[in-house]
Design a protein around this motif. Sequence first.
Motif, short mmCIF file in Angstrom:
data_model
loop_
_atom_site.label_atom_id
_atom_site.label_comp_id
_atom_site.label_asym_id
_atom_site.label_seq_id
_atom_site.Cartn_x
_atom_site.Cartn_y
_atom_site.Cartn_z
N PRO A 173 29.33 19.21 73.16
CA PRO A 173 30.76 19.47 72.93
C PRO A 173 31.53 18.20 72.59
O PRO A 173 31.27 17.13 73.14
N GLY A 174 32.46 18.36 71.67
CA GLY A 174 33.28 17.23 71.26
C GLY A 174 33.37 17.15 69.76
O GLY A 174 32.53 17.72 69.05
N PRO A 175 34.39 16.47 69.24
CA PRO A 175 34.54 16.38 67.79
C PRO A 175 33.41 15.55 67.19
O PRO A 175 33.01 14.52 67.73
N PRO A 176 32.86 15.99 66.05
CA PRO A 176 31.81 15.22 65.41
C PRO A 176 32.37 13.99 64.72
O PRO A 176 33.54 13.93 64.36
N GLY A 177 31.52 12.99 64.55
CA GLY A 177 31.89 11.83 63.76
C GLY A 177 31.25 11.94 62.39
O GLY A 177 30.82 13.00 61.97
N GLY A 178 31.17 10.82 61.72
CA GLY A 178 30.56 10.81 60.41
C GLY A 178 31.06 9.66 59.58
O GLY A 178 32.09 9.04 59.90
N PRO A 179 30.37 9.35 58.49
CA PRO A 179 30.77 8.21 57.66
C PRO A 179 32.13 8.43 57.00
O PRO A 179 32.36 9.47 56.38
N GLY A 180 33.02 7.49 57.20
CA GLY A 180 34.32 7.56 56.55
C GLY A 180 35.33 8.47 57.20
O GLY A 180 36.45 8.63 56.68
N ILE A 181 34.99 9.09 58.33
CA ILE A 181 35.95 9.98 59.00
C ILE A 181 36.78 9.13 59.95
O ILE A 181 36.44 8.96 61.13
N ASP A 182 37.86 8.56 59.42
CA ASP A 182 38.66 7.62 60.19
C ASP A 182 40.12 8.02 60.28
O ASP A 182 40.97 7.22 60.68
N SER A 183 40.44 9.26 59.89
CA SER A 183 41.82 9.73 59.94
C SER A 183 41.83 11.25 59.95
O SER A 183 40.84 11.89 59.58
N PRO A 184 42.94 11.87 60.36
CA PRO A 184 43.03 13.33 60.28
C PRO A 184 42.83 13.86 58.87
O PRO A 184 42.23 14.92 58.68
N PHE B 69 39.15 13.82 58.12
CA PHE B 69 38.46 14.88 58.86
C PHE B 69 38.67 16.23 58.18
O PHE B 69 37.72 17.00 58.00
N LEU B 70 39.91 16.51 57.76
CA LEU B 70 40.20 17.78 57.10
C LEU B 70 39.40 17.93 55.81
O LEU B 70 38.78 18.98 55.57
N THR B 71 39.39 16.90 54.97
CA THR B 71 38.68 17.01 53.70
C THR B 71 37.17 17.11 53.91
O THR B 71 36.48 17.78 53.14
N THR B 72 36.66 16.48 54.96
CA THR B 72 35.23 16.58 55.25
C THR B 72 34.88 17.98 55.73
O THR B 72 33.84 18.53 55.34
N VAL B 73 35.72 18.56 56.57
CA VAL B 73 35.49 19.94 57.00
C VAL B 73 35.48 20.86 55.79
O VAL B 73 34.62 21.74 55.64
N HIS B 74 36.43 20.67 54.89
CA HIS B 74 36.49 21.50 53.69
C HIS B 74 35.23 21.35 52.85
O HIS B 74 34.68 22.34 52.34
N GLU B 75 34.77 20.11 52.71
CA GLU B 75 33.56 19.88 51.91
C GLU B 75 32.35 20.55 52.55
O GLU B 75 31.46 21.05 51.85
N SER B 76 32.30 20.56 53.88
CA SER B 76 31.17 21.21 54.54
C SER B 76 31.16 22.70 54.27
O SER B 76 30.08 23.30 54.07
N GLU C 72 45.57 23.32 49.76
CA GLU C 72 45.84 22.77 51.10
C GLU C 72 45.69 21.25 51.10
O GLU C 72 46.51 20.53 51.68
N GLU C 73 44.66 20.75 50.44
CA GLU C 73 44.46 19.31 50.39
C GLU C 73 45.59 18.63 49.61
O GLU C 73 46.07 17.56 50.02
N GLN C 74 46.00 19.22 48.52
CA GLN C 74 47.11 18.65 47.75
C GLN C 74 48.37 18.52 48.60
O GLN C 74 49.11 17.53 48.51
N GLN C 75 48.63 19.51 49.44
CA GLN C 75 49.86 19.55 50.22
C GLN C 75 49.78 18.76 51.52
O GLN C 75 50.75 18.11 51.92
N LEU C 76 48.62 18.81 52.20
CA LEU C 76 48.56 18.26 53.56
C LEU C 76 47.94 16.88 53.65
O LEU C 76 48.27 16.12 54.57
N VAL C 77 47.03 16.54 52.75
CA VAL C 77 46.40 15.22 52.86
C VAL C 77 47.41 14.09 52.80
O VAL C 77 47.34 13.15 53.61
N PRO C 78 48.41 14.11 51.90
CA PRO C 78 49.41 13.03 51.93
C PRO C 78 50.15 12.93 53.26
O PRO C 78 50.46 11.83 53.72
N VAL C 79 50.45 14.08 53.84
CA VAL C 79 51.16 14.08 55.13
C VAL C 79 50.27 13.53 56.24
O VAL C 79 50.70 12.71 57.06
N LEU C 80 49.00 13.99 56.27
CA LEU C 80 48.09 13.55 57.32
C LEU C 80 47.68 12.08 57.15
O LEU C 80 47.22 11.46 58.09
#
Length: 272
Positions: free
Chosen positions: A129-140, A143-150, A260-268
Amino acid sequence: MVDEFRTNRGRVGGPFEGARLLLLTTTGARSGAPHTVPVGYLPDDGERLIVIGSAGGAARHPAWFHNLVAHPRVHVEDGLFAYDADAVVLDGAEREAVFARAVEADPGWADYERGSGRRLPVVALTPVPGPPGGPGIDSPAAFLTTVHESFRRELALVRAEVAAAGPRLGAQLRLNCLSACHGLHFHHTAEDTHLFPGLAASNPELAPVLERLRAEHEVVAALLARLEAAVRSDDDGDSAAVLADVDALIEQLEAHLDWEEQQLVPVLSAPL
């Protein structure tokens, strides 16, 4: 292959191109040193992944199997995310059912078992249990774009598997479809209940964006329900109907994720 896998975020060429692969790092049973190998995997119920100790049909179990028996805590890399997992060797009826699913999806597993003269070990990997890590996942945002890519990758895999299936789906392929559906449902539920309320509180101007995203979640949910119904329609599933539903889901989801990425990635990505 390990270097290629890591360099290309989980993608490899050659005979394993398009295959379900992960990097499994175990602790040496005698040396105590980490050992990393690429292995094929199968989705299982819940969050578990299944790996099988085929060793390419060799007469002996692979070294990684002996390592995880001695040290069941392992490390998994899927190219996008990395996380620790607990390994459990399946036995009895559970092992037989899982192995039968694997053989139905790919008879090569049975060929390996016959050629090796041994009973191939079947292992379930359950993420810690716990949030996964990964290469380049250093911000919200990352993380969001990596989840989407998965999700994009998983649905592409599922689509290829359904397209290559015969007129009926086997048990493992049905499970692959359902696992993708459940993952998407969980992700959108988490966004609706956690991410979006937090963004709304700190960025009131996002209200129209979040309203549209929630509405699109409902559209995706309806497509997921339709896909699940097609998968569960009979003992084997109608592959033509499932493929049509997978295509409809991918088309809608790609548009949703892109917007969603167009709208939220700049904010996050904005500094706090």
